[in-house]
Write a protein that holds these residues in place. Structure first.
Motif, PDB file in Angstrom:
ATOM      1  N   SER A   1       0.845  -1.205   0.000  1.00  0.00           N
ATOM      2  CA  SER A   1       0.000   0.000   0.000  1.00  0.00           C
ATOM      3  C   SER A   1       0.871   1.242   0.000  1.00  0.00           C
ATOM      4  O   SER A   1       1.955   1.246   0.569  1.00  0.00           O
ATOM      5  N   PHE A   2       0.347   2.269  -0.645  1.00  0.00           N
ATOM      6  CA  PHE A   2       0.977   3.588  -0.571  1.00  0.00           C
ATOM      7  C   PHE A   2       0.312   4.361   0.541  1.00  0.00           C
ATOM      8  O   PHE A   2      -0.885   4.219   0.774  1.00  0.00           O
ATOM      9  N   GLY A   3       1.050   5.199   1.199  1.00  0.00           N
ATOM     10  CA  GLY A   3       0.480   6.086   2.200  1.00  0.00           C
ATOM     11  C   GLY A   3       0.177   5.356   3.497  1.00  0.00           C
ATOM     12  O   GLY A   3       0.421   4.167   3.649  1.00  0.00           O
TER      13      GLY A   3
ATOM     14  N   CYS B   1      -4.137   5.678   3.297  1.00  0.00           N
ATOM     15  CA  CYS B   1      -3.552   4.407   2.880  1.00  0.00           C
ATOM     16  C   CYS B   1      -4.332   3.844   1.697  1.00  0.00           C
ATOM     17  O   CYS B   1      -5.554   3.736   1.727  1.00  0.00           O
ATOM     18  N   LYS B   2      -3.566   3.503   0.638  1.00  0.00           N
ATOM     19  CA  LYS B   2      -4.231   2.984  -0.550  1.00  0.00           C
ATOM     20  C   LYS B   2      -3.519   1.718  -1.002  1.00  0.00           C
ATOM     21  O   LYS B   2      -2.352   1.758  -1.387  1.00  0.00           O
ATOM     22  N   GLN B   3      -4.209   0.616  -0.881  1.00  0.00           N
ATOM     23  CA  GLN B   3      -3.566  -0.648  -1.246  1.00  0.00           C
ATOM     24  C   GLN B   3      -3.547  -0.782  -2.759  1.00  0.00           C
ATOM     25  O   GLN B   3      -4.546  -0.551  -3.430  1.00  0.00           O
TER      26      GLN B   3
ATOM     27  N   GLY C   1      -1.332  -5.383 -18.300  1.00  0.00           N
ATOM     28  CA  GLY C   1      -2.399  -4.987 -17.388  1.00  0.00           C
ATOM     29  C   GLY C   1      -2.759  -3.549 -17.621  1.00  0.00           C
ATOM     30  O   GLY C   1      -1.961  -2.784 -18.156  1.00  0.00           O
ATOM     31  N   PRO C   2      -3.971  -3.185 -17.227  1.00  0.00           N
ATOM     32  CA  PRO C   2      -4.419  -1.817 -17.457  1.00  0.00           C
ATOM     33  C   PRO C   2      -3.556  -0.816 -16.692  1.00  0.00           C
ATOM     34  O   PRO C   2      -2.902  -1.170 -15.725  1.00  0.00           O
ATOM     35  N   SER C   3      -3.638   0.421 -17.146  1.00  0.00           N
ATOM     36  CA  SER C   3      -2.900   1.490 -16.482  1.00  0.00           C
ATOM     37  C   SER C   3      -3.382   1.628 -15.044  1.00  0.00           C
ATOM     38  O   SER C   3      -4.572   1.558 -14.770  1.00  0.00           O
ATOM     39  N   GLY C   4      -2.444   1.776 -14.131  1.00  0.00           N
ATOM     40  CA  GLY C   4      -2.806   1.949 -12.725  1.00  0.00           C
ATOM     41  C   GLY C   4      -3.033   0.641 -11.999  1.00  0.00           C
ATOM     42  O   GLY C   4      -3.434   0.630 -10.836  1.00  0.00           O
ATOM     43  N   SER C   5      -2.772  -0.490 -12.663  1.00  0.00           N
ATOM     44  CA  SER C   5      -3.055  -1.772 -12.022  1.00  0.00           C
ATOM     45  C   SER C   5      -1.958  -2.193 -11.051  1.00  0.00           C
ATOM     46  O   SER C   5      -2.113  -3.161 -10.326  1.00  0.00           O
ATOM     47  N   GLY C   6      -0.822  -1.478 -11.067  1.00  0.00           N
ATOM     48  CA  GLY C   6       0.223  -1.794 -10.088  1.00  0.00           C
ATOM     49  C   GLY C   6       1.454  -2.463 -10.662  1.00  0.00           C
ATOM     50  O   GLY C   6       2.301  -2.959  -9.913  1.00  0.00           O
ATOM     51  N   LYS C   7       1.581  -2.474 -11.998  1.00  0.00           N
ATOM     52  CA  LYS C   7       2.712  -3.159 -12.634  1.00  0.00           C
ATOM     53  C   LYS C   7       4.046  -2.544 -12.220  1.00  0.00           C
ATOM     54  O   LYS C   7       4.980  -3.247 -11.812  1.00  0.00           O
ATOM     55  N   THR C   8       4.113  -1.221 -12.333  1.00  0.00           N
ATOM     56  CA  THR C   8       5.361  -0.554 -11.979  1.00  0.00           C
ATOM     57  C   THR C   8       5.685  -0.757 -10.504  1.00  0.00           C
ATOM     58  O   THR C   8       6.834  -0.996 -10.123  1.00  0.00           O
ATOM     59  N   THR C   9       4.656  -0.676  -9.689  1.00  0.00           N
ATOM     60  CA  THR C   9       4.866  -0.863  -8.254  1.00  0.00           C
ATOM     61  C   THR C   9       5.466  -2.243  -7.973  1.00  0.00           C
ATOM     62  O   THR C   9       6.428  -2.383  -7.203  1.00  0.00           O
ATOM     63  N   LEU C  10       4.918  -3.262  -8.605  1.00  0.00           N
ATOM     64  CA  LEU C  10       5.434  -4.617  -8.397  1.00  0.00           C
ATOM     65  C   LEU C  10       6.891  -4.708  -8.857  1.00  0.00           C
ATOM     66  O   LEU C  10       7.747  -5.302  -8.194  1.00  0.00           O
TER      67      LEU C  10
ATOM     68  N   ASP D   1      10.715  -1.685 -17.595  1.00  0.00           N
ATOM     69  CA  ASP D   1       9.385  -1.080 -17.551  1.00  0.00           C
ATOM     70  C   ASP D   1       9.143  -0.322 -18.851  1.00  0.00           C
ATOM     71  O   ASP D   1       9.700   0.743 -19.066  1.00  0.00           O
ATOM     72  N   GLU D   2       8.333  -0.894 -19.696  1.00  0.00           N
ATOM     73  CA  GLU D   2       8.003  -0.300 -20.988  1.00  0.00           C
ATOM     74  C   GLU D   2       9.243   0.215 -21.726  1.00  0.00           C
ATOM     75  O   GLU D   2       9.309   1.386 -22.089  1.00  0.00           O
ATOM     76  N   PRO D   3      10.187  -0.661 -21.973  1.00  0.00           N
ATOM     77  CA  PRO D   3      11.451  -0.196 -22.567  1.00  0.00           C
ATOM     78  C   PRO D   3      11.281   0.285 -24.004  1.00  0.00           C
ATOM     79  O   PRO D   3      12.157   0.975 -24.521  1.00  0.00           O
TER      80      PRO D   3
ATOM     81  N   THR E   1       4.969  -4.267 -20.483  1.00  0.00           N
ATOM     82  CA  THR E   1       4.769  -3.596 -21.769  1.00  0.00           C
ATOM     83  C   THR E   1       3.291  -3.500 -22.109  1.00  0.00           C
ATOM     84  O   THR E   1       2.466  -4.293 -21.650  1.00  0.00           O
ATOM     85  N   HIS E   2       2.969  -2.483 -22.849  1.00  0.00           N
ATOM     86  CA  HIS E   2       1.625  -2.338 -23.397  1.00  0.00           C
ATOM     87  C   HIS E   2       1.617  -2.703 -24.868  1.00  0.00           C
ATOM     88  O   HIS E   2       0.595  -2.619 -25.525  1.00  0.00           O
ATOM     89  N   ASP E   3       2.776  -3.091 -25.363  1.00  0.00           N
ATOM     90  CA  ASP E   3       2.961  -3.221 -26.800  1.00  0.00           C
ATOM     91  C   ASP E   3       2.757  -4.681 -27.222  1.00  0.00           C
ATOM     92  O   ASP E   3       3.611  -5.526 -27.013  1.00  0.00           O
TER      93      ASP E   3
HETATM   94  N1  LIG Z   1       4.279   7.091  -5.132  1.00  0.00           N
HETATM   95  C1  LIG Z   1       2.970   6.784  -5.101  1.00  0.00           C
HETATM   96  N2  LIG Z   1       2.204   7.224  -4.090  1.00  0.00           N
HETATM   97  C2  LIG Z   1       0.884   6.939  -4.036  1.00  0.00           C
HETATM   98  N3  LIG Z   1       0.262   6.217  -4.959  1.00  0.00           N
HETATM   99  C3  LIG Z   1       0.965   5.748  -5.997  1.00  0.00           C
HETATM  100  C4  LIG Z   1       2.350   6.010  -6.123  1.00  0.00           C
HETATM  101  N4  LIG Z   1       2.807   5.423  -7.252  1.00  0.00           N
HETATM  102  C5  LIG Z   1       1.742   4.834  -7.805  1.00  0.00           C
HETATM  103  N5  LIG Z   1       0.626   5.002  -7.062  1.00  0.00           N
HETATM  104  C6  LIG Z   1      -0.702   4.473  -7.335  1.00  0.00           C
HETATM  105  O1  LIG Z   1      -0.596   3.081  -7.329  1.00  0.00           O
HETATM  106  C7  LIG Z   1      -1.379   2.522  -8.365  1.00  0.00           C
HETATM  107  C8  LIG Z   1      -0.505   1.627  -9.232  1.00  0.00           C
HETATM  108  O2  LIG Z   1       0.453   2.434  -9.915  1.00  0.00           O
HETATM  109  P1  LIG Z   1       1.504   1.845 -10.916  1.00  0.00           P
HETATM  110  O3  LIG Z   1       2.402   2.953 -11.317  1.00  0.00           O
HETATM  111  O4  LIG Z   1       2.123   0.667 -10.292  1.00  0.00           O
HETATM  112  O5  LIG Z   1       0.583   1.408 -12.137  1.00  0.00           O
HETATM  113  P2  LIG Z   1       1.008   0.797 -13.529  1.00  0.00           P
HETATM  114  O6  LIG Z   1       0.337  -0.477 -13.634  1.00  0.00           O
HETATM  115  O7  LIG Z   1       2.475   0.828 -13.675  1.00  0.00           O
HETATM  116  O8  LIG Z   1       0.358   1.840 -14.527  1.00  0.00           O
HETATM  117  P3  LIG Z   1       0.843   2.315 -15.961  1.00  0.00           P
HETATM  118  O9  LIG Z   1       0.529   1.244 -16.919  1.00  0.00           O
HETATM  119  O10 LIG Z   1       0.032   3.544 -16.235  1.00  0.00           O
HETATM  120  O11 LIG Z   1       2.299   2.601 -15.853  1.00  0.00           O
HETATM  121  C9  LIG Z   1      -1.986   3.679  -9.123  1.00  0.00           C
HETATM  122  O12 LIG Z   1      -3.310   3.841  -8.709  1.00  0.00           O
HETATM  123  C10 LIG Z   1      -1.172   4.868  -8.701  1.00  0.00           C
HETATM  124  O13 LIG Z   1      -1.968   6.000  -8.677  1.00  0.00           O
END
Ligand SMILES: Nc1ncnc2c1ncn2[C@@H]1O[C@H](COP(=O)(O)OP(=O)(O)OP(=O)(O)O)[C@@H](O)[C@H]1O
Ligand SMILES: [Mg+2]
Lengths: 395, 263
Positions: free
Chosen positions: B31-33, B38-40, B59-68, B185-187, B218-220
C-alpha cells in the motif's frame, strides 16, 4: 577501499563542463562572489594597513612619543631633551627627532587649499631610507623646498618635481617625489622637508597655530646597537624616562607604535564592522549562487542520479559527486575572481592612495572562505540528491 | 517458446525449483500512504519466476505493474509477505542492504536516463565501476556495446544517438555486469515500431545466450512473441498467468482491452 580518483569516470567534472556556456556562467558567478569578498576585505585591510605605512618606513627599532599621542592624529610633541637622555643609554646607537605638522597646501592648478602633512627631520639623520629621499637630500638643503608623495590624492594637484606653490601661505618648491601613500592622519598626502625648512614654515604661523621649534619633537626614533635586546631596552628606557613620554617598539605585535595605531582605528571606528558585514554578505551571495548552480545540475539530472541509485550507487557516492562539483567551482571560480580583484586593488590604490596589499595569507584566507562557501552550498544541494527516489524513475 | 521450463507455475512447484528461482513472491501486499490515506495497490501476489524465463507483464494502467517491478527491484521496501530475489529475502532489509541487492539486477526504464555529459562507453562504465573492475571497464563497455550493435558509436554522446541507439546503450549499461535478473518497464514505449522491435529482440537474444531472467512490463502487443510467459495484473491482483500460445488464443484482438494494447 576507494580506487584512485583518475580511474573513476569524472562525473562531477563532466556534468559541470558539459554545457560550456553554463559552466562559464557558473564560474563567473563564483568569481563575482570572490571578487566582492576581495574588494571588501581589501578595503578593510587597506584602511588599516595604510595607517601604519609611514610608521613602517621609519628607520629605527624603538620610538618615543608623548604619552598623550595615542594615535597619529594627536598633535602632541614631547621635549627634545628626553631624546638626549635616551641617547645616553648603552645600547642606543642614535636618537633622531622627527617633526610632523598638518598644514594648508595650495593646489597650484585650482588654487584651492588642502590639508597635507609635513614630515621633517635633520637631513643628516637616516630617518627614512626611501631611495627617492636619499637621492634628493642635496636638493632638500635649499630653502623652501620639499618632496611630494606621488601617491598623494589628486586634490593636491600635480605631484611632480618643479611645482611651485604655497604651503602655509609661503612659497614652496617641489624638488622631487617619493612614494608612500595616504592615511587618515595625513590629509591629502605627505610632504618631506629638512628640519631647517620646517622651522621656516612652522616657527611662526600666526596667533591660531602653536609655534614649533627644535625644543619639541613629535616622534623620537631610536636606532639600537647590534645585538642589543630591544624589549629590554624599551623597558629600561621607559623606567628611566619621565612619565610624560611613552617608549615602545616601532612595529610588531604587542606594545608597539604600529599596534597602537591599528588598535586605535579598530576600536574607534566601525570600518572593520562595516566591511566585515559586506564581506559576510558577499559570502552569503556566493552560497546562494553556488547553490543555484548545483541545484540546477541536480534537478536537470534527477532521473540520471536516481538511475545511478537504482544501479546500486550509494548516497555517499552521489554526495561525493556534488561536493566535488562544489570544490571544482570554488577552485576555478576563485582564480578569475582573484585576478580581477588584483586589478581592482591596483586601481583602488591609485585612486585613494591607500595601501592595498594582497599577501599570500590573505589570499589563502579568502580561498578558504570560498571553499567553505562552496562546501555549504554543496551540503544543501546534496540534500536534494539524497532524496532522489530510485523508484521514481520507473514511473 | 522453445524453453523447457514449467510455464504454468502453480504454487505447488517443487521446493528445489523455488529455491533456485530468480524471483519468488508469496502473499505480497503493498500500500501507498498511511492511515486514512492508505491505498492498497497490490493484493496477495504469488509469483515465481524461474531462471532463464522471459516474462511479460501486462495490465491496465494503474493496475500496479510498476509498483510490483520496483518492489522486486528493491527500489521500494515491501512491508508484508515474502519477496525473495536471487535467493535473498528482501522484505525487511535496510536501505543499505537494498542497495546491495540492486547491484545484481539490471534495470531498463522507459526513458534511457543516460548522462548527456558522458559518452556511450562512459555511461556503461559507470555501471562497471560498481564492481571495482577499473582496469577492464573500457573493454567491458566496448564489448557489450558491440553486442548491442553500437561498435562504431562507443564514443558518441547521447545527443548524437537516435532514440533506439540510446535505449540500446541503456540496455548495455543494464547488462554489462551480467545481472541474473533484468527488470524492464516499458522499454520500447519511447521508440518507433522498428527500433522497439530491435531492442526487444536484442534483449531476448542476450537473455537466452546467458540464461537471464527478464521481467518486462509492456503495453505493446507486437512484442509479446518474445515472451515465454505472460502474466496479467488487474487492479493489483494477478489475473492470469499463461504461456504465449494460450494467451494468443484466449485474447482475441477484437475484444482486447484498448487500454492494454496501445498501438
Ligand atoms: N508514489 C505513489 N504514491 C501513491 N500512490 C501511488 C504512487 N505510485 C503509484 N501510485 C498508485 O498506485 C497505483 C498503481 O500504480 P503503478 O504505477 O504501479 O501502475 P502501472 O500499472 O504501472 O500503470 P501504468 O501502466 O500507467 O504505468 C496507481 O493507482 C497509482 O496511482
Ligand atoms: Mg507503470
Amino acid at each position: 577501499m576507494l580506487p584512485p580518483f583518475s580511474r573513476r569516470t569524472p562525473l562531477a567534472w563532466l556534468n559541470l563542463t558539459h554545457d560550456r556556456r553554463r559552466f562559464v556562467t557558473s564560474l563567473s558567478g563564483v568569481g563575482f562572489a570572490v571578487l566582492l569578498m576581495f574588494l571588501f576585505t581589501g578595503f578593510k585591510n587597506a584602511l588599516y594597513d595604510s595607517q601604519v605605512q609611514l610608521i613602517n618606513q621609519l628607520n629605527g627599532d624603538i620610538v618615543i612619543i608623548n604619552r598623550l599621542k595615542n594615535n597619529m592624529f594627536v598633535p602632541r610633541a614631547f621635549a627634545r631633551r628626553r631624546l638626549y637622555q635616551a641617547q645616553a643609554f648603552p645600547g642606543v646607537e642614535a636618537a633622531y627627532p622627527v617633526y610632523l605638522s598638518d598644514v594648508r597646501w595650495k593646489n597650484p592648478i585650482t588654487q584651492q587649499a588642502r590639508p597635507v602633512r609635513v614630515l621633517a627631520f635633520n637631513l643628516a639623520d637616516p630617518v627614512l631610507t626611501l631611495p627617492e629621499v636619499q637621492a634628493n637630500l642635496a636638493a632638500l638643503q635649499m630653502p623652501n623646498t620639499a618632496l611630494i608623495d606621488e601617491r598623494a590624492r589628486a586634490e593636491v594637484g600635480p605631484r611632480e618635481a618643479g611645482i611651485i606653490t604655497e604651503l602655509a601661505d609661503r612659497e614652496i618648491r617641489i624638488v622631487g617625489t617619493f612614494r608612500l601613500g595616504t592615511d587618515f592622519a595625513s590629509g591629502n598626502g605627505n610632504l618631506i622637508m629638512s628640519d631647517q625648512n620646517f622651522l621656516r614654515y612652522f616657527a611662526d604661523r600666526g596667533p591660531e597655530e602653536s609655534d614649533r621649534s627644535f625644543a619639541t619633537v613629535d616622534i623620537g626614533l631610536i636606532r639600537v646597537s647590534p645585538g642589543v635586546d630591544v624589549d629590554a631596552l624599551v623597558a629600561q628606557l621607559q623606567a628611566a624616562l619621565p612619565n610624560d613620554v611613552r617608549v615602545m617598539r616601532r612595529s610588531g605585535p604587542g606594545d608597539s607604535l604600529e599596534a597602537q595605531e591599528r588598535e586605535y582605528w579598530r576600536d574607534s571606528t566601525n570600518i572593520a564592522f562595516v566591511f566585515s558585514l559586506l564581506t559576510a554578505m558577499s559570502f552569503v551571495v556566493g552560497i546562494i549562487l553556488v547553490y543555484q548552480i548545483l541545484y540546477t545540475d541536480v534537478a536537470d539530472h534527477w532521473a540520471e542520479y536516481a538511475t545511478l541509485k537504482a544501479m546500486g550507487y550509494t548516497n555517499r557516492f552521489l554526495f561525493g559527486v556534488v561536493i566535488q562539483e562544489a570544490l571544482i567551482l570554488s577552485a576555478l571560480g576563485f582564480i578569475p575572481g582573484a585576478l580581477v580583484g588584483r586589478l581592482l586593488y591596483g586601481g583602488a590604490a591609485s585612486v585613494t592612495g591607500l595601501l592595498f596589499q594582497m599577501t599570500v595569507d590573505r589570499v589563502l584566507t579568502l580561498y578558504a572562505m570560498c571553499f567553505v562557501m562552496c562546501l555549504i552550498s554543496g551540503a544543501i544541494a546534496v540534500h536534494k540528491v539524497q532524496s532522489a527516489d530510485p523508484a521514481e524513475v520507473f514511473s | 517458446m522453445e524453453t523447457p521450463h514449467n510455464l504454468s507455475l502453480p504454487q505447488s512447484t517443487a521446493i528445489a525449483e523455488i529455491k533456485d528461482a530468480a524471483v519468488h513472491i508469496k502473499n505480497l501486499n503493498y500500500s501507498f500512504g498511511r492511515g486514512d490515506l492508505c491505498k492498497q495497490v497490490l493484493y496477495d501476489i504469488n509469483l515465481t519466476l524461474p531462471r532463464g524465463q522471459i516474462v511479460i507483464m501486462t495490465g491496465p494502467s494503474g493496475s500496479g505493474k510498476t509498483t510490483l517491478l520496483t518492489l522486486i527491484g528493491a527500489l521500494r521496501s515491501a512491508q508484508e509477505g515474502s519477496l525473495r530475489v536471487l535467493n535473498q529475502e528482501i522484505v525487511g532489509l535496510s536501505n543499505r542492504q537494498l542497495v546491495e541487492v540492486r547491484r545484481n539486477i539490471g534495470f531498463i526504464f522507459q526513458a534511457h536516463n543516460l548522462f548527456e555529459s558522458l559518452t556511450a562507453a562512459q555511461n556503461v562504465e559507470m555501471a562497471v565501476e560498481l564492481t571495482g573492475e577499473f582496469a577492464t571497464k573500457r573493454d567491458q563497455a566496448t564489448a557489450i556495446l558491440t553486442q548491442v550493435g553500437l561498435k562504431d558509436r562507443v564514443d558518441y554522446k547521447p545527443d548524437a544517438l537516435s532514440g533506439g541507439q540510446k535505449q540500446r546503450v541503456a540496455i548495455a549499461r543494464a547488462l554489462v555486469n551480467q545481472p541474473r535478473l533484468i527488470l524492464a518497464d516499458e522499454p520500447t514505449a519511447a521508440l518507433d515500431k522498428k527500433s522497439g522491435r530491435d531492442v526487444v529482440t536484442l534483449m531476448q537474444k542476450l537473455a537466452k545466450e546467458q540464461g537471464k531472467t527478464i521481467l518486462m512490463v509492456t503495453h505493446d502487443n507486437r512484442i509479446l512473441d518474445v515472451a515465454d510467459r505472460i502474466i496479467n495484473l488487474v487492479d493489483g491482483r494477478l489475473e492470469s498467468d499463461e504461456t504465449l500460445d494460450t494467451f494468443v488464443t484466449t485474447h482475441d484482438p477484437k475484444v482486447l482491452d484498448r487500454r492494454m494494447f496501445i498501438l
